[in-house]
Scaffold this motif. Structure first.
Motif, PDB file in Angstrom:
ATOM      1  N   GLY A 119       0.787  -1.230   0.000  1.00 33.06           N
ATOM      2  CA  GLY A 119       0.000   0.000   0.000  1.00 33.06           C
ATOM      3  C   GLY A 119       0.811   1.267   0.000  1.00 33.06           C
ATOM      4  O   GLY A 119       0.236   2.371   0.078  1.00 33.06           O
ATOM      5  N   GLU A 120       2.132   1.165  -0.074  1.00 33.14           N
ATOM      6  CA  GLU A 120       2.955   2.366  -0.166  1.00 33.14           C
ATOM      7  C   GLU A 120       2.759   3.025  -1.530  1.00 33.14           C
ATOM      8  O   GLU A 120       2.207   2.444  -2.449  1.00 33.14           O
ATOM      9  N   GLY A 121       3.240   4.251  -1.658  1.00 31.58           N
ATOM     10  CA  GLY A 121       3.076   4.967  -2.911  1.00 31.58           C
ATOM     11  C   GLY A 121       1.680   5.541  -3.034  1.00 31.58           C
ATOM     12  O   GLY A 121       1.125   6.071  -2.074  1.00 31.58           O
ATOM     13  N   ASP A 122       1.073   5.391  -4.195  1.00 33.22           N
ATOM     14  CA  ASP A 122      -0.259   5.954  -4.461  1.00 33.22           C
ATOM     15  C   ASP A 122      -1.119   4.884  -5.118  1.00 33.22           C
ATOM     16  O   ASP A 122      -1.356   4.922  -6.336  1.00 33.22           O
ATOM     17  N   PRO A 123      -1.596   3.880  -4.355  1.00 35.46           N
ATOM     18  CA  PRO A 123      -2.337   2.782  -4.985  1.00 35.46           C
ATOM     19  C   PRO A 123      -3.602   3.234  -5.703  1.00 35.46           C
ATOM     20  O   PRO A 123      -3.932   2.693  -6.765  1.00 35.46           O
ATOM     21  N   GLU A 124      -4.323   4.222  -5.156  1.00 33.96           N
ATOM     22  CA  GLU A 124      -5.543   4.675  -5.813  1.00 33.96           C
ATOM     23  C   GLU A 124      -5.233   5.321  -7.160  1.00 33.96           C
ATOM     24  O   GLU A 124      -5.848   5.010  -8.181  1.00 33.96           O
ATOM     25  N   GLY A 125      -4.260   6.234  -7.156  1.00 32.05           N
ATOM     26  CA  GLY A 125      -3.913   6.906  -8.405  1.00 32.05           C
ATOM     27  C   GLY A 125      -3.322   5.966  -9.428  1.00 32.05           C
ATOM     28  O   GLY A 125      -3.632   6.048 -10.622  1.00 32.05           O
ATOM     29  N   CYS A 126      -2.467   5.052  -8.990  1.00 30.10           N
ATOM     30  CA  CYS A 126      -1.831   4.124  -9.922  1.00 30.10           C
ATOM     31  C   CYS A 126      -2.826   3.121 -10.488  1.00 30.10           C
ATOM     32  O   CYS A 126      -2.737   2.730 -11.647  1.00 30.10           O
ATOM     33  N   ALA A 127      -3.788   2.692  -9.656  1.00 28.58           N
ATOM     34  CA  ALA A 127      -4.804   1.751 -10.146  1.00 28.58           C
ATOM     35  C   ALA A 127      -5.603   2.361 -11.288  1.00 28.58           C
ATOM     36  O   ALA A 127      -5.940   1.678 -12.260  1.00 28.58           O
ATOM     37  N   ARG A 128      -5.919   3.659 -11.190  1.00 31.60           N
ATOM     38  CA  ARG A 128      -6.711   4.320 -12.233  1.00 31.60           C
ATOM     39  C   ARG A 128      -5.998   4.342 -13.579  1.00 31.60           C
ATOM     40  O   ARG A 128      -6.627   4.507 -14.622  1.00 31.60           O
ATOM     41  N   LEU A 129      -4.677   4.198 -13.565  1.00 31.63           N
ATOM     42  CA  LEU A 129      -3.888   4.236 -14.800  1.00 31.63           C
ATOM     43  C   LEU A 129      -3.243   2.890 -15.094  1.00 31.63           C
ATOM     44  O   LEU A 129      -2.234   2.814 -15.807  1.00 31.63           O
ATOM     45  N   SER A 130      -3.831   1.819 -14.591  1.00 29.84           N
ATOM     46  CA  SER A 130      -3.343   0.455 -14.821  1.00 29.84           C
ATOM     47  C   SER A 130      -4.460  -0.360 -15.469  1.00 29.84           C
ATOM     48  O   SER A 130      -5.610  -0.281 -15.040  1.00 29.84           O
ATOM     49  N   TYR A 131      -4.107  -1.153 -16.489  1.00 33.07           N
ATOM     50  CA  TYR A 131      -5.140  -1.833 -17.271  1.00 33.07           C
ATOM     51  C   TYR A 131      -4.490  -2.829 -18.219  1.00 33.07           C
ATOM     52  O   TYR A 131      -3.260  -2.879 -18.363  1.00 33.07           O
ATOM     53  N   ARG A 132      -5.320  -3.648 -18.872  1.00 32.62           N
ATOM     54  CA  ARG A 132      -4.848  -4.503 -19.959  1.00 32.62           C
ATOM     55  C   ARG A 132      -4.756  -3.651 -21.219  1.00 32.62           C
ATOM     56  O   ARG A 132      -5.749  -3.093 -21.674  1.00 32.62           O
ATOM     57  N   HIS A 133      -3.546  -3.539 -21.753  1.00 29.18           N
ATOM     58  CA  HIS A 133      -3.325  -2.687 -22.919  1.00 29.18           C
ATOM     59  C   HIS A 133      -3.864  -3.346 -24.176  1.00 29.18           C
ATOM     60  O   HIS A 133      -3.896  -4.579 -24.290  1.00 29.18           O
ATOM     61  N   VAL A 134      -4.270  -2.517 -25.133  1.00 30.45           N
ATOM     62  CA  VAL A 134      -4.810  -3.014 -26.389  1.00 30.45           C
ATOM     63  C   VAL A 134      -3.791  -3.858 -27.155  1.00 30.45           C
ATOM     64  O   VAL A 134      -4.153  -4.706 -27.966  1.00 30.45           O
ATOM     65  N   LEU A 135      -2.503  -3.666 -26.914  1.00 34.65           N
ATOM     66  CA  LEU A 135      -1.476  -4.446 -27.607  1.00 34.65           C
ATOM     67  C   LEU A 135      -1.184  -5.776 -26.924  1.00 34.65           C
ATOM     68  O   LEU A 135      -0.297  -6.508 -27.346  1.00 34.65           O
ATOM     69  N   GLY A 136      -1.905  -6.110 -25.851  1.00 35.27           N
ATOM     70  CA  GLY A 136      -1.866  -7.474 -25.344  1.00 35.27           C
ATOM     71  C   GLY A 136      -1.036  -7.722 -24.109  1.00 35.27           C
ATOM     72  O   GLY A 136      -0.657  -8.871 -23.851  1.00 35.27           O
ATOM     73  N   PHE A 137      -0.729  -6.699 -23.334  1.00 36.25           N
ATOM     74  CA  PHE A 137       0.016  -6.914 -22.096  1.00 36.25           C
ATOM     75  C   PHE A 137      -0.653  -6.162 -20.956  1.00 36.25           C
ATOM     76  O   PHE A 137      -1.423  -5.224 -21.168  1.00 36.25           O
ATOM     77  N   ASP A 138      -0.367  -6.580 -19.723  1.00 37.59           N
ATOM     78  CA  ASP A 138      -0.883  -5.887 -18.541  1.00 37.59           C
ATOM     79  C   ASP A 138       0.040  -4.718 -18.218  1.00 37.59           C
ATOM     80  O   ASP A 138       1.266  -4.884 -18.164  1.00 37.59           O
ATOM     81  N   LYS A 139      -0.545  -3.570 -17.983  1.00 36.61           N
ATOM     82  CA  LYS A 139       0.207  -2.331 -17.785  1.00 36.61           C
ATOM     83  C   LYS A 139      -0.069  -1.841 -16.370  1.00 36.61           C
ATOM     84  O   LYS A 139      -1.191  -1.412 -16.067  1.00 36.61           O
ATOM     85  N   LEU A 140       0.930  -1.930 -15.485  1.00 34.95           N
ATOM     86  CA  LEU A 140       0.757  -1.594 -14.076  1.00 34.95           C
ATOM     87  C   LEU A 140       1.641  -0.396 -13.739  1.00 34.95           C
ATOM     88  O   LEU A 140       2.877  -0.488 -13.785  1.00 34.95           O
ATOM     89  N   LEU A 141       1.015   0.724 -13.413  1.00 34.59           N
ATOM     90  CA  LEU A 141       1.767   1.926 -13.069  1.00 34.59           C
ATOM     91  C   LEU A 141       2.373   1.774 -11.676  1.00 34.59           C
ATOM     92  O   LEU A 141       1.664   1.473 -10.717  1.00 34.59           O
ATOM     93  N   LEU A 142       3.676   2.001 -11.576  1.00 37.24           N
ATOM     94  CA  LEU A 142       4.368   1.905 -10.294  1.00 37.24           C
ATOM     95  C   LEU A 142       4.600   3.286  -9.681  1.00 37.24           C
ATOM     96  O   LEU A 142       4.359   3.490  -8.490  1.00 37.24           O
ATOM     97  N   ILE A 143       5.093   4.211 -10.485  1.00 38.48           N
ATOM     98  CA  ILE A 143       5.386   5.565 -10.004  1.00 38.48           C
ATOM     99  C   ILE A 143       4.929   6.565 -11.052  1.00 38.48           C
ATOM    100  O   ILE A 143       5.312   6.485 -12.216  1.00 38.48           O
ATOM    101  N   ASP A 144       4.072   7.492 -10.610  1.00 36.48           N
ATOM    102  CA  ASP A 144       3.572   8.549 -11.484  1.00 36.48           C
ATOM    103  C   ASP A 144       4.358   9.818 -11.201  1.00 36.48           C
ATOM    104  O   ASP A 144       4.188  10.452 -10.160  1.00 36.48           O
TER     105      ASP A 144
END
Length: 256
Positions: free
Chosen positions: A53-78
């Motif tokens: 839960g360190e960092g900004d889990p709420e903000g990073c979750a909003r910018l994390s998703y399955r990308h249209v090019l076929g990979f999972d995209k997980l934001l670590l640091i904004d």
């Protein structure tokens, strides 16, 4: 916000990337710092801290998703407009709308392969052939490359969806193909046309760094796989799903 590893990564990114500089210098700096932060032990420590839960889990979750090019995209640091550090999880054999797409980016990028292997191709556009086809002259010249449909990709004004606007026919020529195994890095200027995919039967993990304060308003997408829909939805993770994905990623890295 953040524990020791999160704060250390933020400081290192700011030290390496903040300030105005020519694109080639920014690309070189991004490649060096992503390799430093992507080293297995350091990346695992960072992700393990984020799972708690360190960092900004709420903000990073909003910018994390399955990308249209076929990979999972997980934001670590904004890092705002100057840099964003992400983990990409590539699934072997995963299908996606845009899996065959060749594209460029809004800003310079660098990537470190932490696990598995990627293949990447680089392309250049033959502007004259594209003009020939628009004028109805059709057909590649001798030695001509691959025919493709071109799209301008941007983000919707009031949503996170991708918008794909047809921009006519084009012809591309491949200029390079390479394999990137664990421990490899690559870095590309914003306009570089490329496509990459996981070419092994095991999941591949990359640490991806997007940088540069002056982002392009759109990117270019080329496909030979048939027409694309005009809008492709981007479905973000919720916080619980984001932390679950990070936990699974940490376990994957521990088993490497």
């Amino acid at each position: 916000m953040g524990g020791r590893q999160v704060l250390a990564a933020r400081r290192r990114l700011a030290q390496a990337l903040d300030g105005e500089r020519p694109e080639h210098e920014l690309v070189a700096a991004a490649r060096a710092v992503v390799a430093e932060l992507g080293a297995t032990d350091r990346l695992l420590e960072l992700i393990s801290e984020l799972v708690c839960g360190e960092g900004d889990p709420e903000g990073c979750a909003r910018l994390s998703y399955r990308h249209v090019l076929g990979f999972d995209k997980l934001l670590l640091i904004d890092g705002g407009p100057r840099h964003m550090l992400r983990a990409h999880l590539w699934h072997p054999g995963a299908g996606a709308i845009g899996k065959e797409d060749i594209h460029n980016h809004r800003s310079p990028l660098a990537s470190y392969v932490a696990r598995g292997r990627l293949t990447m191709e680089l392309y250049e556009q033959d502007e004259r052939n594209g003009q020939d086809e628009r004028n109805g002259k059709g057909g590649p010249r001798s030695g001509g490359g691959m025919a493709a449909a071109r799209y301008r990709e941007s983000l919707a004004d009031r949503s996170a969806d991708w918008l794909l606007e047809p921009a006519g026919p084009a012809r591309l020529r491949m200029t390079h193909v390479g394999q990137y195994t664990a421990g490899s890095t690559y870095a590309l200027p914003a306009h570089t046309l490329h496509r990459a995919w996981c070419d092994t039967d095991v999941a591949t993990v990359t640490l991806f760094l997007e940088t540069g304060s002056e982002r392009r308003r759109h990117t270019d997408v080329f496909t030979a796989a048939g027409p694309h829909p005009g809008t492709v939805p981007k479905v973000p993770l919720d916080v619980e799903g984001y932390l679950t994905e990070l936990g699974a990623l940490a376990e994957l890295l521990r088993g490497s």
